[in-house]
Enzyme design. Structure first.
Site, mmCIF file in Angstrom:
data_model
loop_
_atom_site.group_PDB
_atom_site.id
_atom_site.type_symbol
_atom_site.label_atom_id
_atom_site.label_comp_id
_atom_site.label_asym_id
_atom_site.label_seq_id
_atom_site.Cartn_x
_atom_site.Cartn_y
_atom_site.Cartn_z
ATOM 1 N N GLU A 1 10.663 32.523 33.403
ATOM 2 C CA GLU A 1 11.292 33.730 33.961
ATOM 3 C C GLU A 1 12.803 33.735 33.773
ATOM 4 O O GLU A 1 13.544 34.173 34.651
ATOM 5 C CB GLU A 1 10.959 33.888 35.455
ATOM 6 C CG GLU A 1 9.594 34.466 35.716
ATOM 7 C CD GLU A 1 9.312 35.684 34.856
ATOM 8 O OE1 GLU A 1 10.238 36.489 34.633
ATOM 9 O OE2 GLU A 1 8.181 35.816 34.396
HETATM 10 C C1 LIG Z 1 4.464 26.630 31.788
HETATM 11 C C2 LIG Z 1 5.102 27.855 31.246
HETATM 12 C C3 LIG Z 1 4.601 29.102 31.598
HETATM 13 C C4 LIG Z 1 5.146 30.247 31.016
HETATM 14 N N1 LIG Z 1 4.563 31.460 31.273
HETATM 15 C C5 LIG Z 1 4.937 32.529 30.518
HETATM 16 C C6 LIG Z 1 4.217 33.761 30.610
HETATM 17 O O1 LIG Z 1 3.263 33.884 31.374
HETATM 18 N N2 LIG Z 1 4.604 34.778 29.808
HETATM 19 C C7 LIG Z 1 5.656 34.679 28.955
HETATM 20 O O2 LIG Z 1 5.949 35.627 28.259
HETATM 21 N N3 LIG Z 1 6.379 33.528 28.853
HETATM 22 C C8 LIG Z 1 6.025 32.457 29.615
HETATM 23 N N4 LIG Z 1 6.720 31.273 29.509
HETATM 24 C C9 LIG Z 1 7.839 31.187 28.592
HETATM 25 C C10 LIG Z 1 9.190 31.010 29.276
HETATM 26 O O3 LIG Z 1 9.593 32.189 29.899
HETATM 27 C C11 LIG Z 1 10.170 30.491 28.223
HETATM 28 O O4 LIG Z 1 9.800 29.178 27.909
HETATM 29 C C12 LIG Z 1 11.588 30.554 28.692
HETATM 30 O O5 LIG Z 1 12.032 31.878 28.833
HETATM 31 C C13 LIG Z 1 12.539 29.822 27.735
HETATM 32 O O6 LIG Z 1 12.313 30.208 26.421
HETATM 33 P P1 LIG Z 1 12.107 29.096 25.277
HETATM 34 O O7 LIG Z 1 11.066 28.155 25.742
HETATM 35 O O8 LIG Z 1 11.912 29.782 23.997
HETATM 36 O O9 LIG Z 1 13.462 28.288 25.278
HETATM 37 P P2 LIG Z 1 14.787 28.712 24.488
HETATM 38 O O10 LIG Z 1 15.031 30.163 24.666
HETATM 39 O O11 LIG Z 1 14.726 28.178 23.125
HETATM 40 O O12 LIG Z 1 15.888 27.926 25.323
HETATM 41 C C14 LIG Z 1 16.122 26.518 25.152
HETATM 42 C C15 LIG Z 1 17.427 26.154 25.889
HETATM 43 O O13 LIG Z 1 18.518 26.863 25.303
HETATM 44 C C16 LIG Z 1 19.190 27.614 26.322
HETATM 45 N N5 LIG Z 1 19.625 28.903 25.768
HETATM 46 C C17 LIG Z 1 18.889 29.769 25.045
HETATM 47 N N6 LIG Z 1 19.617 30.848 24.739
HETATM 48 C C18 LIG Z 1 20.826 30.677 25.298
HETATM 49 C C19 LIG Z 1 22.023 31.463 25.354
HETATM 50 N N7 LIG Z 1 22.091 32.671 24.786
HETATM 51 N N8 LIG Z 1 23.081 30.962 26.021
HETATM 52 C C20 LIG Z 1 23.016 29.766 26.639
HETATM 53 N N9 LIG Z 1 21.923 28.978 26.610
HETATM 54 C C21 LIG Z 1 20.842 29.428 25.958
HETATM 55 C C22 LIG Z 1 18.187 27.807 27.443
HETATM 56 O O14 LIG Z 1 18.849 28.001 28.693
HETATM 57 C C23 LIG Z 1 17.395 26.508 27.364
HETATM 58 O O15 LIG Z 1 18.041 25.507 28.107
HETATM 59 C C24 LIG Z 1 6.236 30.138 30.131
HETATM 60 C C25 LIG Z 1 6.770 28.879 29.838
HETATM 61 C C26 LIG Z 1 6.212 27.749 30.356
HETATM 62 C C27 LIG Z 1 6.780 26.401 29.997
#
Ligand SMILES: Cc1cc2nc3c(=O)[nH]c(=O)nc-3n(C[C@H](O)[C@H](O)[C@H](O)COP(=O)(O)OP(=O)(O)OC[C@H]3O[C@@H](n4cnc5c(N)ncnc54)[C@H](O)[C@@H]3O)c2cc1C
Length: 601
Positions: free
Chosen positions: A442
């Site tokens: 989220e």
């Molecule tokens: C168990 C679980 C359940 C989930 N459930 C759902 C669901 O039901 N539906 C759904 O759609 N998604 C779901 N998600 C996805 C979740 O919302 C994402 O994992 C989350 O938003 C982070 O995206 P990412 O994993 O691609 O990480 P990334 O976006 O790659 O981020 C990696 C790191 O980089 C940092 N970062 C990224 N961009 C920036 C920026 N612009 N500035 C500064 N820092 C940055 C982040 O803060 C983080 O620390 C779920 C994830 C998990 C692990």
């Protein structure tokens, strides 16, 4: 050992003393309700949570869902819990009577859900998401979509998901790659892959309604080109019967650190001819619509984090009261009885910090729920507008602060148990693993910081920010009138001044150099959160002081209120002052992290 869910006295305090939930019954929508009705519903929630959710918290963790290539398998208790929740009417509880609901206020639904989360956060994930998905269709779907999908979702025959994230796009939703191709009959065909979709497949319901973000071919670039679609796992005929399987395939399940009994899925949309999807509302406004579900989920995530922290606190408190170990430094006689570890000041420090984090976090989330309620049903247009303005501002804090400090509380609960805390037979390590998700999904902590400092503070000519200032100042004035709270009032006033100085220093730099100005946004979020939680605690302290002055306060209530006062003091004296060094870094636009180079690591 203690298996209690939250703390009844504290829930009563939060609903009826810290907040005035009973006053909702004077609003036209709730005139048929009363405090007794609310309490009866909460009792039902507690019973469902204790009987059907708590029983398989550890079992669901130890026996995670599996996929045999055709079907997903969950332990059978999960379906029993889903069915019990649906049969008790909770999936539809907040809808109007004439929509088949109980016309319940948001906050009563939230506290009902809180019991399920306290009992078993992973199993509670299924109804949590389904309620959010149905709310989205209810708000923005057309009449035909509502008629087709809402009744089975309210009954629990269909579940719902939110399908935003893709393998390469998580935080940056503007760049999603899932596409939607318009069809002659007005529907769309979706093509793409979604990842991490919670509840994306399961064996609980006959159908799953995915709320999918995708881009219609030729859409504008970025967030303004995203549309929202209903995409069911199984197509639904006009008469409501189930039709053919849609072109949505489970590519596989993900294996998680915690939250294991909620399936985490990778879904392929359109491996064959395209997954049939139905556009919600207007094209390209999907992210705006989805924000309703995301904002709702953000309060829910904050609340879930506070609750998992709370459960660890309950358990470690009970343990500390029963575990004899060592003697106080002043006891020199080696033959004297050992004391229970709660007698050691350092153990009390760990318990008090948990109490401050979890009761503070839960109170903040319930306050946010009350703002959401006010935004819908407050008596005047001004009051409704004020509520949504303030809620918009604080949503990043409501999501992030408990998500950061809930796991910290769980970490302390493990420490209180010593070696036992690290052993899987005790639940505290599972609370920690489950809670570790909350700062990630989220919107990560980093993204929430950017949202607060880069957007929310400035929004509406800083109207939310000014409102926050006015509310905190009013609490300071009220506390200044109470002798026992003078020093806390002064601390909060100084904290607010610091927040304002920092904000005044950074905002002008945003236009000059946005990258540098936002480089420490996560620190700003934490500082703001500490001021907000101090405010929440001072309000609780005000209630406690007034109650303690009542002549007929009972001994147990007296202890309860003294505990509130002590936790408020702890937070304001031990935790709020941390904003000093944070403010220094922020005001000088400290660039140590910003300047660090990839090649220097
Ligand atoms: C168990 C679980 C359940 C989930 N459930 C759902 C669901 O039901 N539906 C759904 O759609 N998604 C779901 N998600 C996805 C979740 O919302 C994402 O994992 C989350 O938003 C982070 O995206 P990412 O994993 O691609 O990480 P990334 O976006 O790659 O981020 C990696 C790191 O980089 C940092 N970062 C990224 N961009 C920036 C920026 N612009 N500035 C500064 N820092 C940055 C982040 O803060 C983080 O620390 C779920 C994830 C998990 C692990």
């Amino acid at each position: 050992m203690n298996n209690k869910l939250l703390n009844d006295r504290d829930i009563e305090f939060m609903l009826y003393e810290f907040l005035d939930t009973e006053a909702l019954c004077r609003r036209p929508r709730y005139q048929e309700h009363s405090r007794e009705v609310f309490n009866a519903i909460l009792d039902t929630a507690k019973t469902v949570a204790s009987n059907y959710f708590a029983d398989h918290y550890a079992k669901g963790d130890a026996n995670e869902p599996t996929f045999d290539g055709q079907n997903v398998h969950l332990i059978p208790e999960t379906k029993q819990a889903w069915d019990a929740f649906a049969q008790a009417g909770f999936l539809a509880a907040h809808y109007d009577f004439d929509e088949g609901g109980m016309q319940l206020p948001e906050i009563i639904l939230r506290v009902s859900m809180a019991y399920m989360t306290a009992a078993n956060t992973a199993t509670a994930g299924y109804p949590f998401l389904s309620i959010g998905a149905a709310n989205l269709i209810h708000s923005y779907g057309n009449e035909e979509q509502k008629a087709r999908f809402l009744p089975p979702m309210k009954e629990g025959r269909f579940a719902g998901t939110m399908a935003l994230t893709e393998p390469n796009q998580g935080s940056a939703l503007a760049d999603i790659n899932t596409t939607a191709k318009p069809q002659a009959d007005g529907s769309y065909r979706l093509f793409g892959q979604k990842m991490y979709i919670s509840g994306g497949d399961q064996s609980l319901t006959e159908n799953i309604v995915h709320m999918v973000l995708a881009k219609i071919k030729g859409a504008p670039a970025g967030a303004k080109g995203i549309s929202l679609f209903i995409c069911p796992k199984v197509l639904v005929n006009e008469d409501g019967s189930l039709g053919e399987r849609n072109d949505v395939q489970l590519a596989g399940l993900l294996h998680k650190m915690g939250y294991r009994n909620t399936t985490s899925t990778v879904l392929n949309f359109g491996e064959k001819d395209g997954a049939v999807g139905y556009l919600i509302g207007e094209p390209h406004k999907g992210l705006f619509y989805m924000f309703q579900m995301m904002n709702e989920a953000r309060i829910g995530v904050g609340m879930g984090a506070a609750i998992l922290g709370y459960q660890g606190y309950n358990y470690s408190l009970d343990y500390a009261r029963q575990r004899p170990q060592g003697r106080l430094a002043s006891q020199k006689d080696p033959q004297s009885r050992q004391v229970n570890i709660i007698e050691h000041a350092d153990v009390r420090r760990m318990l008090l910090a948990q109490k401050a984090y979890c009761e503070g976090g839960l109170a903040l989330c319930l306050y946010a729920s009350s703002l959401f309620e006010d935004s819908l049903t407050a008596e005047t247009e001004d009051a409704r507008h004020e509520a949504i303005t303030l809620l918009d501002l604080i949503t990043p804090i409501v999501k992030t602060w408990p998500s950061k400090y809930g796991p910290k509380a769980n970490d302390l609960a493990i420490q209180v148990l010593g070696g036992s805390g690290y052993i899987r037979e005790y639940p505290v390590e599972q609370y920690y693993r489950d809670n570790r998700l909350n700062p990630i999904h989220e919107g990560t902590e980093g993204i929430q910081g950017l949202d607060l400092l880069g957007r929310k503070v400035l929004q509406g000519n800083m109207s939310g920010y000014k409102l926050f200032n006015a509310k905190v100042s009013a609490t300071v004035v009220a506390a200044n009138g109470v002798n026992r709270l003078l020093s806390m009032a002064e601390q909060l006033r100084a904290g607010l001044d610091t927040l304002n100085e920092v904000t005044d220093a950074i905002l002008p730099k945003l236009a000059e150099d946005a990258d540098l100005a936002l480089a420490n946004a996560t620190i700003y979020l934490d500082l703001f959160g500490r001021v907000a939680i101090s405010w929440i605690w001072l309000q609780q302290a005000l209630v406690a002081v007034n109650a303690l002055d009542e002549p007929d306060v009972s001994a147990s209530d007296s202890n309860f209120y003294r505990g509130k006062l002590q936790a408020a003091r702890f937070y304001l004296e031990w935790e709020l002052p941390e904003i000093g060094p944070q403010a220094s870094l922020l005001m000088e636009l400290n660039s140590i992290c910003y300047d660090m180079q990839d090649s220097w690591f």
